[in-house]
Design a protein around this motif. Structure first.
Motif, PDB file in Angstrom:
ATOM      1  N   ALA A 157       0.834  -1.203   0.000  1.00 52.34           N
ATOM      2  CA  ALA A 157       0.000   0.000   0.000  1.00 52.34           C
ATOM      3  C   ALA A 157       0.872   1.258   0.000  1.00 52.34           C
ATOM      4  CB  ALA A 157      -0.926  -0.007   1.213  1.00 52.34           C
ATOM      5  N   LEU A 158       1.975   1.225   0.754  1.00 52.53           N
ATOM      6  CA  LEU A 158       2.902   2.349   0.766  1.00 52.53           C
ATOM      7  C   LEU A 158       3.503   2.570  -0.620  1.00 52.53           C
ATOM      8  CD1 LEU A 158       4.718   4.462   2.219  1.00 52.53           C
ATOM      9  CD2 LEU A 158       6.312   2.578   2.685  1.00 52.53           C
ATOM     10  N   CYS A 159       3.941   1.484  -1.261  1.00 55.83           N
ATOM     11  CA  CYS A 159       4.549   1.591  -2.590  1.00 55.83           C
ATOM     12  C   CYS A 159       3.541   2.106  -3.624  1.00 55.83           C
ATOM     13  CB  CYS A 159       5.110   0.241  -3.015  1.00 55.83           C
ATOM     14  SG  CYS A 159       6.593  -0.252  -2.102  1.00 55.83           S
ATOM     15  N   ALA A 173      11.884   8.721   6.729  1.00 58.06           N
ATOM     16  CA  ALA A 173      11.251   9.217   7.948  1.00 58.06           C
ATOM     17  C   ALA A 173       9.750   9.390   7.742  1.00 58.06           C
ATOM     18  CB  ALA A 173      11.886  10.543   8.359  1.00 58.06           C
ATOM     19  N   ARG A 174       9.357   9.963   6.616  1.00 57.71           N
ATOM     20  CA  ARG A 174       7.926  10.150   6.355  1.00 57.71           C
ATOM     21  C   ARG A 174       7.219   8.806   6.244  1.00 57.71           C
ATOM     22  NH1 ARG A 174       4.967  12.644   0.903  1.00 57.71           N
ATOM     23  NH2 ARG A 174       2.895  11.834   1.456  1.00 57.71           N
ATOM     24  N   ALA A 175       7.815   7.882   5.495  1.00 52.40           N
ATOM     25  CA  ALA A 175       7.193   6.571   5.314  1.00 52.40           C
ATOM     26  C   ALA A 175       7.046   5.841   6.636  1.00 52.40           C
ATOM     27  CB  ALA A 175       8.005   5.738   4.330  1.00 52.40           C
ATOM     28  N   ALA A 176       8.082   5.913   7.465  1.00 56.56           N
ATOM     29  CA  ALA A 176       8.032   5.242   8.758  1.00 56.56           C
ATOM     30  C   ALA A 176       6.950   5.854   9.642  1.00 56.56           C
ATOM     31  CB  ALA A 176       9.392   5.334   9.446  1.00 56.56           C
ATOM     32  N   SER A 177       6.796   7.181   9.572  1.00 54.45           N
ATOM     33  CA  SER A 177       5.774   7.862  10.357  1.00 54.45           C
ATOM     34  C   SER A 177       4.375   7.433   9.931  1.00 54.45           C
ATOM     35  CB  SER A 177       5.930   9.375  10.208  1.00 54.45           C
ATOM     36  OG  SER A 177       4.896  10.062  10.898  1.00 54.45           O
ATOM     37  N   GLU A 178       4.158   7.299   8.618  1.00 45.88           N
ATOM     38  CA  GLU A 178       2.846   6.901   8.122  1.00 45.88           C
ATOM     39  C   GLU A 178       2.492   5.482   8.537  1.00 45.88           C
ATOM     40  OE1 GLU A 178       1.767   7.654   4.145  1.00 45.88           O
ATOM     41  OE2 GLU A 178       2.419   9.755   4.159  1.00 45.88           O
ATOM     42  N   LEU A 179       3.496   4.623   8.646  1.00 47.61           N
ATOM     43  CA  LEU A 179       3.246   3.239   9.042  1.00 47.61           C
ATOM     44  C   LEU A 179       3.356   3.025  10.548  1.00 47.61           C
ATOM     45  CD1 LEU A 179       5.110   1.252   6.226  1.00 47.61           C
ATOM     46  CD2 LEU A 179       2.685   1.836   6.383  1.00 47.61           C
ATOM     47  N   THR A 185      13.377  -0.178  11.429  1.00 49.79           N
ATOM     48  CA  THR A 185      12.516  -1.345  11.197  1.00 49.79           C
ATOM     49  C   THR A 185      11.983  -1.344   9.776  1.00 49.79           C
ATOM     50  OG1 THR A 185      11.852  -1.422  13.517  1.00 49.79           O
ATOM     51  CG2 THR A 185      10.426  -2.541  11.939  1.00 49.79           C
ATOM     52  N   LEU A 186      11.497  -0.185   9.326  1.00 52.85           N
ATOM     53  CA  LEU A 186      10.983  -0.081   7.960  1.00 52.85           C
ATOM     54  C   LEU A 186      12.078  -0.376   6.945  1.00 52.85           C
ATOM     55  CD1 LEU A 186       8.902   0.623   5.817  1.00 52.85           C
ATOM     56  CD2 LEU A 186       9.494   3.046   6.130  1.00 52.85           C
ATOM     57  N   ALA A 187      13.258   0.184   7.155  1.00 51.58           N
ATOM     58  CA  ALA A 187      14.359  -0.027   6.219  1.00 51.58           C
ATOM     59  C   ALA A 187      14.709  -1.505   6.109  1.00 51.58           C
ATOM     60  CB  ALA A 187      15.582   0.775   6.659  1.00 51.58           C
ATOM     61  N   ARG A 188      14.724  -2.189   7.238  1.00 54.78           N
ATOM     62  CA  ARG A 188      15.068  -3.609   7.237  1.00 54.78           C
ATOM     63  C   ARG A 188      14.015  -4.445   6.500  1.00 54.78           C
ATOM     64  NH1 ARG A 188      15.308  -4.081  12.187  1.00 54.78           N
ATOM     65  NH2 ARG A 188      13.356  -5.164  12.677  1.00 54.78           N
ATOM     66  N   HIS A 189      12.746  -4.210   6.817  1.00 51.29           N
ATOM     67  CA  HIS A 189      11.678  -4.980   6.175  1.00 51.29           C
ATOM     68  C   HIS A 189      11.574  -4.650   4.683  1.00 51.29           C
ATOM     69  CE1 HIS A 189       9.741  -7.091   9.536  1.00 51.29           C
ATOM     70  NE2 HIS A 189      10.129  -6.056  10.278  1.00 51.29           N
ATOM     71  N   PHE A 190      11.749  -3.386   4.335  1.00 50.49           N
ATOM     72  CA  PHE A 190      11.639  -2.982   2.929  1.00 50.49           C
ATOM     73  C   PHE A 190      12.729  -3.641   2.091  1.00 50.49           C
ATOM     74  CE2 PHE A 190      11.560  -0.316  -0.800  1.00 50.49           C
ATOM     75  CZ  PHE A 190      10.229   0.032  -0.922  1.00 50.49           C
ATOM     76  N   ASN A 191      13.939  -3.632   2.606  1.00 53.58           N
ATOM     77  CA  ASN A 191      15.043  -4.251   1.875  1.00 53.58           C
ATOM     78  C   ASN A 191      14.865  -5.756   1.771  1.00 53.58           C
ATOM     79  OD1 ASN A 191      18.104  -5.538   2.293  1.00 53.58           O
ATOM     80  ND2 ASN A 191      17.962  -3.933   0.751  1.00 53.58           N
ATOM     81  N   ARG A 192      14.352  -6.384   2.823  1.00 49.80           N
ATOM     82  CA  ARG A 192      14.160  -7.834   2.810  1.00 49.80           C
ATOM     83  C   ARG A 192      13.113  -8.235   1.774  1.00 49.80           C
ATOM     84  NH1 ARG A 192      12.200 -10.078   8.329  1.00 49.80           N
ATOM     85  NH2 ARG A 192      10.226  -9.243   7.561  1.00 49.80           N
ATOM     86  N   GLU A 193      12.056  -7.440   1.598  1.00 50.15           N
ATOM     87  CA  GLU A 193      10.965  -7.814   0.709  1.00 50.15           C
ATOM     88  C   GLU A 193      11.165  -7.373  -0.733  1.00 50.15           C
ATOM     89  OE1 GLU A 193       6.951  -7.364   1.959  1.00 50.15           O
ATOM     90  OE2 GLU A 193       7.431  -7.540   4.096  1.00 50.15           O
ATOM     91  N   THR A 194      11.965  -6.348  -0.969  1.00 51.14           N
ATOM     92  CA  THR A 194      12.144  -5.857  -2.337  1.00 51.14           C
ATOM     93  C   THR A 194      13.565  -6.039  -2.870  1.00 51.14           C
ATOM     94  OG1 THR A 194      12.755  -3.592  -1.686  1.00 51.14           O
ATOM     95  CG2 THR A 194      10.395  -4.089  -1.922  1.00 51.14           C
ATOM     96  N   GLY A 195      14.532  -6.222  -1.970  1.00 51.61           N
ATOM     97  CA  GLY A 195      15.920  -6.299  -2.396  1.00 51.61           C
ATOM     98  C   GLY A 195      16.542  -4.943  -2.651  1.00 51.61           C
ATOM     99  N   LEU A 196      15.793  -3.864  -2.372  1.00 56.91           N
ATOM    100  CA  LEU A 196      16.270  -2.501  -2.612  1.00 56.91           C
ATOM    101  C   LEU A 196      16.211  -1.680  -1.337  1.00 56.91           C
ATOM    102  CD1 LEU A 196      14.427  -1.632  -5.959  1.00 56.91           C
ATOM    103  CD2 LEU A 196      16.830  -2.278  -5.704  1.00 56.91           C
ATOM    104  N   GLN A 197      17.090  -0.679  -1.246  1.00 56.32           N
ATOM    105  CA  GLN A 197      16.937   0.331  -0.213  1.00 56.32           C
ATOM    106  C   GLN A 197      15.720   1.186  -0.548  1.00 56.32           C
ATOM    107  OE1 GLN A 197      18.877   0.424   2.503  1.00 56.32           O
ATOM    108  NE2 GLN A 197      20.076  -1.320   1.722  1.00 56.32           N
ATOM    109  N   PHE A 198      15.076   1.740   0.477  1.00 58.64           N
ATOM    110  CA  PHE A 198      13.865   2.533   0.257  1.00 58.64           C
ATOM    111  C   PHE A 198      14.114   3.672  -0.728  1.00 58.64           C
ATOM    112  CE2 PHE A 198      11.092   6.119   1.371  1.00 58.64           C
ATOM    113  CZ  PHE A 198       9.844   5.533   1.192  1.00 58.64           C
ATOM    114  N   SER A 199      15.217   4.402  -0.565  1.00 55.26           N
ATOM    115  CA  SER A 199      15.507   5.544  -1.451  1.00 55.26           C
ATOM    116  C   SER A 199      15.720   5.097  -2.890  1.00 55.26           C
ATOM    117  CB  SER A 199      16.737   6.304  -0.946  1.00 55.26           C
ATOM    118  OG  SER A 199      17.877   5.449  -0.900  1.00 55.26           O
TER     119      SER A 199
END
Length: 260
Positions: A157-159, A173-179, A185-199
């Motif tokens: 949903a975020l993506c 920071a904004r994404a983490a605040s919305e979730l 925590t967001l950075a770790r989960h995002f990288n694990r599920e997509t293989g990419l850094q959030f940025s």
């Protein structure tokens, strides 16, 4: 449910196919028992799969392993040259969806394959062209135009929000605040599920939108500002790092490489 299409590989390891699309054309969800390489000579193709979306700029290609459900969306006038490949033709064909660089040699081999007969003799020119195409497919360079989608509903949903509003300031920071989670925590989960850094994911999302808009003739200035860049020069610098040329020159350069 996707439509299933089959091809006969009893006489040759791959089937070449040429097709031109008009702007706005689309192909609904379907899949093939074989692998597929779609090479675009002009325009932009957006490929949707269950795992993510893949933007194919002019002169590049997208590889789809056998059985991959996908849909196509056409931006601009697209001249496509496609190879349907027997998944048993080689043991080490690419195993995942990927946008790839099409070498000048592979490009010319694809064009030559369109004129080859279905059946051919052992040791013939046709056999050598088919085998060389398979060799070239195995060494294609992968390009950073894929947008892998996360598996969890919250991250998906975020993506989707980012993809729909790419011009906004999407910081970690904004994404983490919305979730309502910690940035780490967001950075770790995002990288694990997509293989990419959030940025990096945000940057790719913006590039995919930019390619589609530029293909429709929008100006660099308009695209840069709508995607949240401070200036056209900042956008052009990012574009050049990824594609090797400025956005103002990219589509004319692609057209000069010629349509077949």
């Amino acid at each position: 449910m996707s439509q299933r299409l089959n091809f006969d590989f009893s006489q040759r390891p791959l089937v070449p196919y040429a097709h031109d699309y008009a702007h706005g054309d689309a192909e609904s969800w379907h899949h093939h028992d074989c692998a597929q390489l779609i090479h675009t000579l002009s325009g932009v193709v957006k490929v949707e799969t269950r795992q993510g979306s893949w933007i194919v700029p002019p002169s590049r290609g997208v590889w789809l392993p056998a059985g991959t459900g996908h849909a196509l969306h056409i931006v601009g006038a697209v001249a496509a040259r496609t190879l349907f490949v027997d998944p048993l033709a080689r043991a080490d064909l690419p195993a995942s969806c990927q946008v790839v660089q099409i070498s000048p040699l592979l490009r010319e081999l694809i064009v030559s394959a369109l004129a080859l007969p279905d059946a051919y003799a052992s040791g013939s020119r046709a056999e050598r062209i088919y085998e060389l195409i398979l060799d070239e497919i195995r060494v294609m360079d992968v390009l950073p135009f894929g947008l892998p989608w996360p598996e969890s509903e919250r991250l998906r949903a975020l993506c989707q929000q980012i993809h729909q509003r790419p011009g906004e300031s999407w910081t970690l920071a904004r994404a983490a605040s919305e979730l309502c989670v910690a940035e780490r925590t967001l950075a770790r989960h995002f990288n694990r599920e997509t293989g990419l850094q959030f940025s990096d994911w945000v940057r790719r999302a913006r590039l995919s939108v930019a390619l589609a808009r530029l293909a429709q003739g929008e100006t660099v200035l308009t695209v840069a500002l709508e995607l949240g860049y401070d200036s056209p020069s900042a956008f052009s610098a990012m574009f050049r790092r990824v594609l090797g040329v400025t956005p103002a020159n990219y589509f004319p350069a692609a057209e000069k490489r010629g349509l077949r």
